[in-house]
Scaffold this active site. Structure first.
Site, PDB file in Angstrom:
ATOM      1  N   SER A 193      31.292  53.484  45.009  1.00 45.78           N
ATOM      2  CA  SER A 193      31.111  53.757  43.582  1.00 45.78           C
ATOM      3  C   SER A 193      29.689  54.238  43.339  1.00 45.78           C
ATOM      4  O   SER A 193      28.768  53.921  44.100  1.00 45.78           O
ATOM      5  CB  SER A 193      31.363  52.488  42.766  1.00 45.78           C
ATOM      6  OG  SER A 193      30.946  52.638  41.426  1.00 45.78           O
ATOM      7  N   TYR A 212      28.790  43.349  40.430  1.00 49.15           N
ATOM      8  CA  TYR A 212      29.696  44.407  40.883  1.00 49.15           C
ATOM      9  C   TYR A 212      28.911  45.474  41.644  1.00 49.15           C
ATOM     10  O   TYR A 212      29.313  45.924  42.723  1.00 49.15           O
ATOM     11  CB  TYR A 212      30.406  45.032  39.679  1.00 49.15           C
ATOM     12  CG  TYR A 212      31.310  46.187  40.018  1.00 49.15           C
ATOM     13  CD1 TYR A 212      32.596  45.976  40.493  1.00 49.15           C
ATOM     14  CD2 TYR A 212      30.870  47.509  39.860  1.00 49.15           C
ATOM     15  CE1 TYR A 212      33.425  47.047  40.807  1.00 49.15           C
ATOM     16  CE2 TYR A 212      31.700  48.572  40.157  1.00 49.15           C
ATOM     17  CZ  TYR A 212      32.970  48.346  40.636  1.00 49.15           C
ATOM     18  OH  TYR A 212      33.790  49.403  40.950  1.00 49.15           O
TER      19      TYR A 212
END
Length: 263
Positions: free
Chosen positions: A156, A169
């Site tokens: 990501s 995260y």
């Protein structure tokens, strides 16, 4: 490991991409993942391809993959279960080699929930990072023995620089991104390819309720980009490609300004 099989209907969604040589056996870790399913659809797989869906809910996995024209089997798998992590490779390779492994298991728990319950943070890190390391090291060993195969790792843009709005995260994705790059280097020259995928904000179930960030994409767009990359020789792909330029800018923002970002 419990495995069940079924044959999907012959109809399929319109293909959004193809690969030069269609894999005979594909494993999707995180069988209900929207992005993972979008990659499968974009690959335009044929009726002779066997797709192994690894996840917790067999019915949901079958429903998610119902439009694929290929053969389907499900493998019971919980990314937070260390025993399941150890057994997944054996189950996936039990009846033959796997040509393509898509590692897409992941969750996005709001940072405020993690602040209130750090145990949820541990579970998210286990799902988004630890389980990938455990499973992909074992998978890579099998593929290296065979001298062929491809592993797709879903990282990501959050891995570039964790933000206070979702730093746990981001930390998990940063670890996964570093692992993916190291795994690619370790597999160089073995016949095993590792493709590291770094999407920006992806609109879908995981981000439902959040306002889209700049340069947002859809699962279908990520799937198409991955299929195109697999047809070439890329080791990394940003989705959309302009996210790569954004990542460079993110690294240059002074920390006092970075702290002021709300998202």
């Amino acid at each position: 490991m419990l495995r069940t099989s079924s044959r999907a209907p012959a109809t399929s969604p319109a293909a959004t991409g193809t690969v030069a040589a269609k894999p005979g056996r594909v494993l999707l870790i995180g069988g209900t993942s929207e992005i993972g399913q979008a990659i499968l659809a974009a690959l335009n797989l044929g009726p002779d391809t066997l797709v192994l869906l690894a996840g917790r809910d067999a019915e949901r996995m079958r429903a998610a993959a119902a439009g694929l024209p290929c053969k389907l089997e499900t493998i019971s798998y919980d990314a937070t279960d260390a025993v399941a992590q150890d057994k997944l490779t054996t189950a996936a390779f039990a009846d033959g080699p796997v040509d393509l492994v898509i590692s897409a298991a992941g969750v996005l728990t709001p940072q405020e929930q993690l602040d209130a319950d750090p145990r949820q943070a541990a579970a998210m890190i286990d799902t988004n990072f630890t389980s990938h390391v455990t499973v992909l090291l074992a998978m890579a060993g099998r593929l290296r023995e065979a001298g062929r195969g491809t592993i797709v790792v879903l990282s990501s843009v959050a891995a570039v620089r964790p933000r206070k709005a979702n730093f746990v995260y981001g930390a998990a994705k940063a670890g996964l991104d570093a692992f993916g790059r190291g795994l690619a280097d370790a597999m160089h020259g073995t016949g095993v390819r590792v493709l590291l995928v770094r999407p920006g904000f992806v609109t879908g179930r995981m981000t439902a309720g959040l306002a889209p960030a700049p340069l947002a994409s859809t699962p279908a767009q990520v799937g198409a980009a991955v299929a195109k990359a697999l047809a070439g020789s890329s080791a990394e792909v940003w989705v959309p490609s302009t996210v790569g330029m954004l990542a460079v800018a993110m690294r240059l923002i002074p920390r006092p300004l970075w702290r002021r970002l709300r998202r």
